[in-house]
Scaffold this active site. Structure first.
Site, PDB file in Angstrom:
ATOM      1  N   LEU A   1      -6.356  -0.231   7.946  1.00 17.94           N
ATOM      2  CA  LEU A   1      -5.851   0.895   8.731  1.00 17.94           C
ATOM      3  C   LEU A   1      -6.140   2.169   7.936  1.00 17.94           C
ATOM      4  CD1 LEU A   1      -4.147   1.613  11.313  1.00 17.94           C
ATOM      5  CD2 LEU A   1      -2.299   2.034   9.702  1.00 17.94           C
TER       6      LEU A   1
ATOM      7  N   TYR B   1       1.307   1.266  18.049  1.00 15.25           N
ATOM      8  CA  TYR B   1       2.493   1.982  17.588  1.00 15.25           C
ATOM      9  C   TYR B   1       2.150   2.979  16.495  1.00 15.25           C
ATOM     10  CZ  TYR B   1       2.748  -0.636  13.167  1.00 15.25           C
ATOM     11  OH  TYR B   1       2.484  -1.140  11.921  1.00 15.25           O
TER      12      TYR B   1
ATOM     13  N   HIS C   1      -3.652 -12.707  31.181  1.00 12.10           N
ATOM     14  CA  HIS C   1      -4.381 -12.055  30.097  1.00 12.10           C
ATOM     15  C   HIS C   1      -5.162 -10.827  30.578  1.00 12.10           C
ATOM     16  CE1 HIS C   1      -3.466 -15.797  28.098  1.00 12.10           C
ATOM     17  NE2 HIS C   1      -4.016 -15.384  26.974  1.00 12.10           N
TER      18      HIS C   1
ATOM     19  N   ARG D   1      -4.171   9.488  15.807  1.00  9.46           N
ATOM     20  CA  ARG D   1      -4.470   8.060  15.571  1.00  9.46           C
ATOM     21  C   ARG D   1      -3.888   7.197  16.688  1.00  9.46           C
ATOM     22  NH1 ARG D   1      -2.612   5.466   9.987  1.00  9.46           N
ATOM     23  NH2 ARG D   1      -0.601   5.533  11.038  1.00  9.46           N
TER      24      ARG D   1
ATOM     25  N   ARG E   1       2.616 -12.415  34.086  1.00  9.89           N
ATOM     26  CA  ARG E   1       1.796 -12.725  32.917  1.00  9.89           C
ATOM     27  C   ARG E   1       0.387 -13.171  33.294  1.00  9.89           C
ATOM     28  NH1 ARG E   1       0.268 -16.680  29.417  1.00  9.89           N
ATOM     29  NH2 ARG E   1       0.296 -16.102  27.208  1.00  9.89           N
TER      30      ARG E   1
ATOM     31  N   GLU F   1      -6.150  -4.078   1.793  1.00  6.08           N
ATOM     32  CA  GLU F   1      -5.022  -3.141   1.773  1.00  6.08           C
ATOM     33  C   GLU F   1      -3.739  -3.929   1.576  1.00  6.08           C
ATOM     34  OE1 GLU F   1      -4.443  -1.193   5.608  1.00  6.08           O
ATOM     35  OE2 GLU F   1      -5.053  -3.007   6.671  1.00  6.08           O
TER      36      GLU F   1
HETATM   37  N1  DCS Z   1      -2.032  -0.248   6.249  1.00  5.48           N
HETATM   38  C1  DCS Z   1      -1.238  -0.925   7.080  1.00  5.48           C
HETATM   39  C2  DCS Z   1      -1.609  -2.319   7.441  1.00  5.48           C
HETATM   40  C3  DCS Z   1      -0.086  -0.316   7.609  1.00  5.48           C
HETATM   41  O1  DCS Z   1       0.712  -0.991   8.451  1.00  5.48           O
HETATM   42  C4  DCS Z   1       0.234   1.007   7.222  1.00  5.48           C
HETATM   43  C5  DCS Z   1       1.422   1.725   7.764  1.00  5.48           C
HETATM   44  C6  DCS Z   1      -0.626   1.667   6.321  1.00  5.48           C
HETATM   45  C7  DCS Z   1      -1.760   1.010   5.874  1.00  5.48           C
HETATM   46  C8  DCS Z   1      -0.373   3.092   5.880  1.00  5.48           C
HETATM   47  O2  DCS Z   1      -0.545   3.966   6.950  1.00  5.48           O
HETATM   48  P1  DCS Z   1       0.222   5.367   7.026  1.00  5.48           P
HETATM   49  O3  DCS Z   1      -0.026   6.062   5.743  1.00  5.48           O
HETATM   50  O4  DCS Z   1      -0.409   6.050   8.168  1.00  5.48           O
HETATM   51  O5  DCS Z   1       1.662   5.069   7.215  1.00  5.48           O
HETATM   52  N2  DCS Z   1       2.505   0.974   8.151  1.00  5.48           N
HETATM   53  C9  DCS Z   1       3.607   1.601   8.852  1.00  5.48           C
HETATM   54  C10 DCS Z   1       4.652   0.624   9.123  1.00  5.48           C
HETATM   55  O6  DCS Z   1       4.467  -0.398   9.729  1.00  5.48           O
HETATM   56  N3  DCS Z   1       5.778   1.054   8.572  1.00  5.48           N
HETATM   57  O7  DCS Z   1       5.633   2.222   7.921  1.00  5.48           O
HETATM   58  C11 DCS Z   1       4.299   2.671   8.068  1.00  5.48           C
END
Ligand code: DCS
Length: 283
Positions: A202, A32, A101, A51, A99, A178
């Site tokens: 991410l 997503y 895998h 991305r 279903r 993070e």
């Molecule tokens: N790290 C994780 C685990 C995230 O889910 C997100 C974004 C980020 C970092 C920051 O990435 P972006 O700067 O590209 O948004 N999460 C999205 C979400 O689930 N809701 O809003 C942004």
């Protein structure tokens, strides 16, 4: 009436129903993106779309549209819903079939869906800063993929919420990775630190924008992981994402950062970030 994206069409919300055999529903087998809309315009759309395709490639899912076509559809989604400020969410799954895998055969089409919501910027948080809490990072080892599987993030965010905190700052052992849905930054003695973009985080689009902003305001960058102890000793701490933008963290597990005040570098980064927000279109 609201409109949604369903594959290559914009349809009434009611037309989108979940098939119980959808692999996204059953396995979380999909990916997503979330893109911010400022003044009716998608912010850093190309980066998010790139991305999206990269995440798809990493899970061996072929998106049956060109990037250009997807961009067009996302634009139509914003227009149809008359979004001024808000964001869009879209995902693609490996399709619906009995279903199993093992990947479905080539005749099973992926399912692309998307929605747009009006939402204001998090002004209070940006102004005053937020509280965070440390939570052990129990997620898988491919956090570079924006996978639909978010249980690790959901459990961490819920724990933070129950402690009255805005975000869970995740750590593997002593090392900060993070946030549950954000990237984490620390500023110490005029240097900006953040975890390197590897498989443990991410690679946030906002993270990239912030690194650019840092260069523009002559704030040196070190893409280097911090320990919990180092993070607590930072002059300033930030969590950042598409929807959170540059959010200052003023307290972690009851320990104040910068005496609970938003720092000067954070203010400079916020101001630089604001210069990149698309202005209203005037005719
Ligand atoms: N790290 C994780 C685990 C995230 O889910 C997100 C974004 C980020 C970092 C920051 O990435 P972006 O700067 O590209 O948004 N999460 C999205 C979400 O689930 N809701 O809003 C942004």
């Amino acid at each position: 009436m609201g409109y949604s994206l369903l594959n290559d069409r914009i349809v009434a919300d009611e037309e989108v129903v979940v098939n119980k055999e959808d692999r996204g529903y059953q396995f979380g087998d999909g990916i997503y993106e979330v893109i911010k809309v400022y003044n009716g315009q998608l912010f850093t759309a190309d980066e998010h779309i790139d991305r999206f395709y990269l995440s798809a490639e990493k899970i061996r899912l072929t998106i049956p549209y060109t990037k250009h076509k997807l961009h067009q559809l996302l634009h139509e989604l914003v227009e149809a819903n008359e979004i001024n400020n808000g964001h869009i969410y879209f995902q693609i799954t490996r399709g619906a079939t009995a279903r199993n895998h093992i990947f479905p055969s080539a005749d099973v089409a992926p399912v692309l869906t998307g929605a747009a919501v009006e939402a204001s910027r998090p002004i209070t948080n940006l102004e005053n800063g937020v509280k965070a809490t440390f939570v052990e990072d129990i997620r898988w080892l491919r956090c570079d993929i924006k996978s639909l599987n978010l249980l690790g993030a959901v459990l961490a965010k819920q724990e933070a919420f129950e402690k009255g905190c805005y975000e869970a700052i995740l750590h593997r052992g002593e090392t900060i990775t993070e946030g549950s849905s954000t990237n984490v930054f620390g500023i110490k003695d005029g240097v900006l630190y953040t975890h390197p973009a590897n498989n443990l985080i991410l690679k946030g689009i906002t993270r990239q924008v912030i690194l650019t902003c840092a260069q523009e305001i002559d704030l040196p960058i070190k893409e280097q992981a911090m320990t919990k102890e180092q993070l607590l000793a930072m002059d300033e701490v930030i969590v950042a994402s598409t929807t959170s933008e540059v959010t200052p963290v003023i307290e972690i597990d009851g320990q104040k950062i910068n005496d609970g005040q938003v720092g000067l570098w954070t203010r400079k980064l916020q101001a630089q970030f604001a210069t990149k927000i698309p202005a209203p279109i005037t005719i």
